[in-house]
Design a protein around this motif. Structure first.
Motif, PDB file in Angstrom:
ATOM      1  N   UNK A   1      -1.696  -1.724   2.856  1.00 22.53           N
ATOM      2  CA  UNK A   1      -0.290  -1.485   2.300  1.00 22.53           C
ATOM      3  C   UNK A   1       0.266  -0.292   3.238  1.00 22.53           C
ATOM      4  N   UNK A   2      -0.285   0.715   3.671  1.00 19.94           N
ATOM      5  CA  UNK A   2       0.444   1.645   4.603  1.00 19.94           C
ATOM      6  C   UNK A   2       0.783   0.909   5.866  1.00 19.94           C
ATOM      7  N   UNK A   3      -0.099   0.056   6.542  1.00 20.10           N
ATOM      8  CA  UNK A   3       0.132  -0.836   7.751  1.00 20.10           C
ATOM      9  C   UNK A   3       1.477  -1.453   7.309  1.00 20.10           C
ATOM     10  N   UNK A   4       1.718  -2.239   6.351  1.00 16.91           N
ATOM     11  CA  UNK A   4       2.930  -3.059   5.969  1.00 16.91           C
ATOM     12  C   UNK A   4       4.298  -2.143   6.072  1.00 16.91           C
ATOM     13  N   UNK A   5       4.023  -0.830   5.581  1.00 18.37           N
ATOM     14  CA  UNK A   5       5.355  -0.011   5.664  1.00 18.37           C
ATOM     15  C   UNK A   5       5.853   0.139   6.866  1.00 18.37           C
TER      16      UNK A   5
ATOM     17  N   UNK B   1       5.403  -2.993  -6.543  1.00 17.60           N
ATOM     18  CA  UNK B   1       5.867  -1.768  -5.939  1.00 17.60           C
ATOM     19  C   UNK B   1       6.157  -0.491  -6.794  1.00 17.60           C
ATOM     20  N   UNK B   2       5.998  -0.776  -8.228  1.00 18.69           N
ATOM     21  CA  UNK B   2       6.604   0.185  -9.204  1.00 18.69           C
ATOM     22  C   UNK B   2       5.546   0.819  -9.800  1.00 18.69           C
ATOM     23  N   UNK B   3       4.356   0.279  -9.514  1.00 22.53           N
ATOM     24  CA  UNK B   3       2.978   0.905 -10.146  1.00 22.53           C
ATOM     25  C   UNK B   3       1.956   0.722  -9.122  1.00 22.53           C
ATOM     26  N   UNK B   4       0.693   0.916  -9.408  1.00 21.54           N
ATOM     27  CA  UNK B   4      -0.477   0.694  -8.764  1.00 21.54           C
ATOM     28  C   UNK B   4      -0.584   1.052  -7.386  1.00 21.54           C
ATOM     29  N   UNK B   5      -1.512   0.347  -6.537  1.00 24.68           N
ATOM     30  CA  UNK B   5      -1.731   0.554  -5.228  1.00 24.68           C
ATOM     31  C   UNK B   5      -0.708   0.788  -4.205  1.00 24.68           C
ATOM     32  N   UNK B   6       0.665   0.163  -4.419  1.00 26.84           N
ATOM     33  CA  UNK B   6       1.768   0.535  -3.598  1.00 26.84           C
ATOM     34  C   UNK B   6       2.106   1.937  -3.837  1.00 26.84           C
ATOM     35  N   UNK B   7       2.198   2.355  -5.087  1.00 29.20           N
ATOM     36  CA  UNK B   7       2.651   3.784  -5.263  1.00 29.20           C
ATOM     37  C   UNK B   7       1.350   4.691  -4.873  1.00 29.20           C
ATOM     38  N   UNK B   8       0.254   4.350  -4.852  1.00 33.06           N
ATOM     39  CA  UNK B   8      -0.716   5.080  -4.164  1.00 33.06           C
ATOM     40  C   UNK B   8      -0.525   5.206  -2.808  1.00 33.06           C
ATOM     41  N   UNK B   9      -0.392   4.209  -1.874  1.00 31.71           N
ATOM     42  CA  UNK B   9       0.025   4.339  -0.687  1.00 31.71           C
ATOM     43  C   UNK B   9       1.234   5.152  -0.478  1.00 31.71           C
ATOM     44  N   UNK B  10       2.094   4.721  -0.992  1.00 28.80           N
ATOM     45  CA  UNK B  10       3.489   5.627  -0.910  1.00 28.80           C
ATOM     46  C   UNK B  10       3.180   6.972  -1.063  1.00 28.80           C
ATOM     47  N   UNK B  11       2.349   7.303  -2.142  1.00 27.17           N
ATOM     48  CA  UNK B  11       2.091   8.854  -2.231  1.00 27.17           C
ATOM     49  C   UNK B  11       1.493   9.385  -0.961  1.00 27.17           C
ATOM     50  N   UNK B  12       0.626   9.028  -0.490  1.00 28.90           N
ATOM     51  CA  UNK B  12      -0.200   9.472   0.831  1.00 28.90           C
ATOM     52  C   UNK B  12       1.204   9.659   1.932  1.00 28.90           C
ATOM     53  N   UNK B  13       1.866   8.518   2.238  1.00 23.24           N
ATOM     54  CA  UNK B  13       2.882   8.712   3.055  1.00 23.24           C
ATOM     55  C   UNK B  13       3.900   9.635   2.688  1.00 23.24           C
ATOM     56  N   UNK B  14       4.518   9.803   1.523  1.00 22.32           N
ATOM     57  CA  UNK B  14       5.044  11.023   1.154  1.00 22.32           C
ATOM     58  C   UNK B  14       4.561  12.183   1.444  1.00 22.32           C
ATOM     59  N   UNK B  15       3.388  12.652   1.480  1.00 18.88           N
ATOM     60  CA  UNK B  15       2.551  13.679   1.594  1.00 18.88           C
ATOM     61  C   UNK B  15       2.888  14.074   3.248  1.00 18.88           C
ATOM     62  N   UNK B  16       2.487  13.039   4.062  1.00 16.35           N
ATOM     63  CA  UNK B  16       2.544  13.358   5.368  1.00 16.35           C
ATOM     64  C   UNK B  16       4.046  13.302   5.925  1.00 16.35           C
TER      65      UNK B  16
END
Length: 405
Positions: free
Chosen positions: A59-63, A91-106
């Motif tokens: 999912x991160x790769x997709x972004x 994208x409003x829940x689940x693994x997409x939000x998890x992937x987005x969380x790590x990107x946001x921290x970075x």
């Protein structure tokens, strides 16, 4: 569809920065840690972490399809863009939000390095210089009191004495707050699927809690985790039996989906009830807070939507006079992100540490001294998260069959 791409382009030249690459690496600790790097044309690389488990690197790769070229300083806009662009992917829940969380921290780490500020300052304030840590401990099937602390596979290891001995060991390491798992194999007797606890199981748990309290006293904060296993009536019976031991909290005694069931348990006992780690974004936690379905809220910043989203949860918790204690099973990367969050939130209480058995946990970052000192982590004053990865250690523990940075 809303368009969160970069429309506001008027900014100073020093802040006209672009993302040039996004990379992931899975490190095999006690969990699979999803580490993320965001490279920029400012010569700065931000590091982040998403909650453990599969699917996140893909999912991160997709972004990269829509984040490359974006300005990493627009942290909250880019989080919204991920959610919007991937709304068709759940994208409003689940693994997409998890992937987005790590990107946001970075992104926060990159922004801090670009602007020469620690992340807590970017989040808006500093309420404390150090963050108190509670240690997630394990006794049960993996530990027993036999010549010290020897691995032991027999069911007898679920003895109150084993829990008490491990509690003493961890308190002697300097921690003033502990948590143990309280769910065990005997919970499945006589029926493994209905979530109902026998009287024998409840009294065994009471004996464990009592033994730990007798060993460490009441000056040490003590919590127990049930991992969403029990029916409402069993959760209420268990919480009632534990009231006299003045727990910091009893965590996740019922499954997380039904808020009314959660509220029923919370309202039925003087034992504080905690939950929140497997809900996504502020929308899934707001009703729980406004209806007082929880005494302590425990969102996971690497799951819920990142640091800014966790602050939104904290704001709603503060409106209702509820403390927030983030769930954290991360490497030092996600942990330090939570430390900055803890510095910036008024109603923050304690932060979880869940890697006591990982001897090289501190080695993952380039730092001479251990991060945790006498049960606290000092809030860094250096830019970004205040840590950098040791790539030799990352590579040494990279998950087999996956690519590294």
């Amino acid at each position: 569809m809303r368009d969160y791409s970069n429309h506001a382009t008027n900014r100073a030249e020093s802040r006209d920065v672009a993302i040039t690459d996004i990379r992931t690496c899975v490190v095999e600790g006690n969990f699979e840690w999803n580490l993320i790097e965001i490279e920029t044309d400012a010569g700065v690389t931000g590091i982040g972490e998403s909650y453990r488990g599969g699917g996140v690197p893909e999912l991160v790769e997709y972004t990269k399809r829509f984040l490359i070229g974006e300005n990493p300083l627009d942290v909250e806009r880019l989080f919204r863009r991920i959610v919007q662009e991937m709304s068709g992917h759940g994208g409003t829940t689940g693994k997409v939000v998890t992937a987005a969380s790590g990107i946001e921290i970075a992104l926060w780490d990159a922004a801090g390095k670009i602007l020469d500020l620690p992340v807590y300052q970017l989040l808006g304030s500093k309420f404390r210089d150090e963050v108190r840590i509670y240690c997630d401990c394990h006794a049960g099937e993996a530990y027993a009191v036999e010549d010290g602390y020897t691995e032991y596979a027999d069911a007898d290891a679920y003895s109150p004495e084993a829990y008490a001995a491990e509690a003493r060991r961890v308190v002697d390491m300097g921690f003033s707050a502990l948590k143990f798992d309280l769910d065990m194999e005997m919970d499945n007797d006589p029926d493994p699927t209905n979530g109902r606890l026998s009287n024998a199981a409840i009294h065994r748990k009471r004996e464990i809690v009592e033994a730990v309290r007798e060993e460490i006293g009441y000056e040490v904060d003590l919590a127990f985790d049930c991992h969403w296993d029990y029916s409402v009536e069993s959760a209420k019976r268990l919480a009632y039996q534990l009231e006299e031991f003045e727990l910091m909290w009893l965590e996740d005694p019922v499954p997380p989906e039904n808020m009314r069931a959660q509220r029923e348990v919370t309202g039925a006992t003087r034992t504080p009830i905690a939950t929140g780690e497997n809900r996504f974004r502020v929308h899934e936690l707001s009703e729980l807070l406004y209806e007082h379905g929880v005494d302590v809220i425990t969102p996971d910043p690497t799951t819920v939507g990142g640091l800014a989203e966790t602050m939104r949860v904290a704001d709603r918790a503060e409106e209702n006079y509820i403390p927030i204690s983030p769930h954290n099973v991360c490497s030092p990367v996600g942990t330090m992100a939570c430390v900055h969050l803890g510095a910036a939130i008024a109603n923050f209480d304690v932060l979880e540490y869940h890697a006591l058995e990982v001897e090289w946990w501190d080695d993952l970052v380039t730092r001479e001294e251990p991060l945790i000192d006498e049960g606290y982590i000092e809030v860094p004053e250096t830019p970004g998260l205040g840590i950098e990865l040791d790539y030799d250690v990352v590579e040494e523990h990279r998950l087999s069959g996956t690519e590294g940075f």
